[in-house]
Design an enzyme around this catalytic site. Sequence first.
Site, short mmCIF file in Angstrom:
data_model
loop_
_atom_site.label_atom_id
_atom_site.label_comp_id
_atom_site.label_asym_id
_atom_site.label_seq_id
_atom_site.Cartn_x
_atom_site.Cartn_y
_atom_site.Cartn_z
N GLU A 152 75.23 32.54 33.34
CA GLU A 152 74.93 32.45 34.77
C GLU A 152 73.94 31.34 35.11
O GLU A 152 74.09 30.63 36.10
CB GLU A 152 74.36 33.80 35.25
CG GLU A 152 74.04 33.87 36.71
CD GLU A 152 75.29 33.73 37.59
OE1 GLU A 152 76.09 34.65 37.64
OE2 GLU A 152 75.46 32.65 38.22
N ASP A 210 75.14 15.44 35.35
CA ASP A 210 74.66 16.83 35.35
C ASP A 210 75.48 17.65 36.37
O ASP A 210 75.96 18.75 36.06
CB ASP A 210 73.17 16.85 35.70
CG ASP A 210 72.60 18.25 35.77
OD1 ASP A 210 72.36 18.85 34.71
OD2 ASP A 210 72.44 18.77 36.90
N LYS A 226 60.32 24.14 18.37
CA LYS A 226 60.32 22.94 17.53
C LYS A 226 58.99 22.83 16.79
O LYS A 226 58.93 22.41 15.65
CB LYS A 226 60.52 21.72 18.44
CG LYS A 226 61.29 20.58 17.78
CD LYS A 226 61.30 19.36 18.66
CE LYS A 226 62.37 19.41 19.73
NZ LYS A 226 62.35 18.26 20.62
N LYS A 231 78.29 20.81 35.85
CA LYS A 231 78.21 22.09 36.57
C LYS A 231 79.50 22.33 37.36
O LYS A 231 79.99 23.45 37.43
CB LYS A 231 76.99 22.10 37.48
CG LYS A 231 75.67 22.11 36.69
CD LYS A 231 74.48 21.79 37.56
CE LYS A 231 73.16 21.87 36.81
NZ LYS A 231 72.04 21.28 37.53
N VAL A 283 62.36 27.50 30.64
CA VAL A 283 63.17 28.70 30.88
C VAL A 283 62.78 29.82 29.92
O VAL A 283 62.64 30.98 30.32
CB VAL A 283 64.68 28.37 30.77
CG1 VAL A 283 65.50 29.60 31.14
CG2 VAL A 283 65.06 27.20 31.68
N GLY A 295 63.85 25.67 37.57
CA GLY A 295 62.49 26.22 37.56
C GLY A 295 62.40 27.44 36.67
O GLY A 295 63.40 28.11 36.41
P1 NAP Z 1 62.42 22.66 27.57
O1 NAP Z 1 61.33 23.01 28.51
O2 NAP Z 1 62.53 21.28 27.07
O3 NAP Z 1 62.33 23.68 26.35
C1 NAP Z 1 63.11 23.58 25.20
C2 NAP Z 1 62.60 24.57 24.18
O4 NAP Z 1 63.44 24.57 23.05
C3 NAP Z 1 61.19 24.26 23.66
O5 NAP Z 1 60.50 25.46 23.45
C4 NAP Z 1 61.45 23.54 22.32
O6 NAP Z 1 60.40 23.78 21.37
C5 NAP Z 1 62.71 24.22 21.86
N1 NAP Z 1 63.57 23.33 21.12
C6 NAP Z 1 64.28 22.26 21.58
N2 NAP Z 1 64.98 21.69 20.58
C7 NAP Z 1 64.71 22.39 19.47
C8 NAP Z 1 65.12 22.29 18.12
N3 NAP Z 1 65.97 21.35 17.71
N4 NAP Z 1 64.65 23.20 17.22
C9 NAP Z 1 63.81 24.16 17.63
N5 NAP Z 1 63.38 24.32 18.91
C10 NAP Z 1 63.83 23.45 19.80
O7 NAP Z 1 63.86 23.01 28.24
P2 NAP Z 1 64.17 23.93 29.50
O8 NAP Z 1 63.89 23.16 30.74
O9 NAP Z 1 63.54 25.26 29.31
O10 NAP Z 1 65.76 24.03 29.41
C11 NAP Z 1 66.38 24.81 28.43
C12 NAP Z 1 67.87 24.94 28.73
O11 NAP Z 1 68.06 25.54 30.00
C13 NAP Z 1 68.63 23.61 28.79
O12 NAP Z 1 69.94 23.81 28.31
C14 NAP Z 1 68.66 23.30 30.29
O13 NAP Z 1 69.73 22.45 30.67
C15 NAP Z 1 68.84 24.69 30.85
N6 NAP Z 1 68.38 24.86 32.22
C16 NAP Z 1 67.12 24.51 32.54
C17 NAP Z 1 66.68 24.70 33.84
C18 NAP Z 1 65.27 24.37 34.23
O14 NAP Z 1 64.91 24.63 35.37
N7 NAP Z 1 64.45 23.83 33.36
C19 NAP Z 1 67.55 25.22 34.81
C20 NAP Z 1 68.85 25.58 34.43
C21 NAP Z 1 69.25 25.40 33.13
P3 NAP Z 1 58.88 23.32 21.60
O15 NAP Z 1 58.36 24.19 22.71
O16 NAP Z 1 58.19 23.56 20.32
O17 NAP Z 1 58.96 21.87 22.00
N1 HSE Z 2 68.00 18.43 36.21
C1 HSE Z 2 68.64 19.59 36.79
C2 HSE Z 2 68.55 19.44 38.29
C3 HSE Z 2 67.93 20.86 36.32
O1 HSE Z 2 67.87 18.55 38.79
O2 HSE Z 2 69.20 20.22 39.00
C4 HSE Z 2 68.72 22.13 36.56
O3 HSE Z 2 69.93 22.16 35.87
#
Ligand code: NAP
Ligand code: HSE
EC number: 1.1.1.3
Length: 428
Positions: free
Chosen positions: A129, A201, A45, A205, A14, A302
């Site tokens: 959102e 999950d 991280k 929501k 994201v 996504g």
């Molecule tokens: P992700 O790809 O795993 O990315 C997490 C990011 O946060 C990475 O850049 C990681 O660093 C950094 N990070 C995690 N823990 C950390 C820590 N303790 N200290 C410093 N940096 C840290 O996650 P994502 O899929 O983007 O999701 C992020 C959030 O959005 C979550 O709350 C998720 O539920 C929500 N979300 C995601 C989606 C989706 O489609 N993915 C949709 C809706 C909501 P590094 O890059 O160095 O590893």
């Molecule tokens: N794991 C979640 C899903 C990502 O499958 O909908 C979006 O919140």
Amino acid sequence: MKPIKIGLLGLGTVGTGVVKIVEGHQDDLSNQVGSPISIAQILVKDRRKTRSIPIEAAKLTEDPWDIVRNPDIDIIVEVMGGIAQTKEYILEALERGKHIVTANKDLMALHGQEILAKARDKGCDVLYEASVAGGIPIIRTLVEGFSSDRITKIMGIVNGTTNYILTKMSQEGAAYADVLKEAQELGYAETDPTSDVEGLDAARKMTILSSLGFRSNVDLDNVSVRGISGVTQEDIRYGKRLGYEVKLLGIAERQDDLFSVSVEPTMIKTTHPIAAVNGVFNAVYVHGEAVGETMFYGAGAGELPTATSVVADLVAVIKNMKLGVNGRQAQLSYNVMKLKSDDQIASKFFLLLHVEDRAGVLAQIAQVFSDCDVSIESVMQPSTPHQSSTEIIIITHQASKKAMNEVLNAFESLSAVRRVKSVYRVEG
Ligand code: NAP
Ligand code: HSE
């Protein structure tokens, strides 16, 4: 003109999307808000990790406090995930007068009320959102679009991973375990897919959606949750023969000051628009007393769909800054409501029974339904070569959850019913 400075916590799926949209749509965004938007610092991280987009190394930090305590940062965009530590950073940022945009449903479902109370206290905005149904602006729709109405039902496919699995099982006859593995490889599932497949999950929501929709405090503990790990090919096949698809539905219902919220695999009539929502897509059906039926459809996760919602929140916060109205979100949880008991929750039910195949068995089963005051809508016995046992599928008329539990208890002492193989709520 002085730019608005953003501290980005997280540069994963994201976070990368947020950088792409803020940079790629900069002209459009700055025209809308009247200032340039600058991503000034980014928490990761591992600073040494190769990134898929060019990022100035000096902007990256591994220390969250560098950003949270930076007086130049106006808004924190939290897209790192996590609960306890992340909550600490957000509360500290609010204490320092920073506004928050987050995509974190886990955090908002568990600690949203505390965070929002702190924000009101500090005159700050907290917008989220992207936390539900990624690219679908459903939160703004519930809060603003339907502010004039009384919402009576919210029914959603709010987890893409489980919808992908059920779609593949239904359309290709694929086995549950194989499709789950594929969903993980494609990056749809959470790190621990248990929270997707066991419904947590979606429950988180639905906690957010029902709180906003019913303008009340709905706790995660109020949501009855069942995941999809018990759904079989047999259930899906029999459902189809009767005109149903199996979907993991979050269903929140309200009658006056009573409400219920559940997440469970549900038989939904194929003629209902939500039955046609396939793959990783999400959809939320909303019924309001005045508006009637509405439905919202789109990508639930996504990089770019989710970032679209995050950046739209950013625009809203900056517009509020320009007007000097941050932290003035109305108190949204003013309705005091009670959770429905099992005798107040009603639906139709689908039952798949393994029974003895001999004269009088159907009559005994019908007697149990009659004794428990549950009316049967239809019965199907698939034609099988004459054997000692067979399957029977029953669809009931509307019955309370309590009455259905009485039926299931009575079957335990009825030897003609060898096993209750499945029970599903029926919708549509
Ligand atoms: P992700 O790809 O795993 O990315 C997490 C990011 O946060 C990475 O850049 C990681 O660093 C950094 N990070 C995690 N823990 C950390 C820590 N303790 N200290 C410093 N940096 C840290 O996650 P994502 O899929 O983007 O999701 C992020 C959030 O959005 C979550 O709350 C998720 O539920 C929500 N979300 C995601 C989606 C989706 O489609 N993915 C949709 C809706 C909501 P590094 O890059 O160095 O590893
Ligand atoms: N794991 C979640 C899903 C990502 O499958 O909908 C979006 O919140």
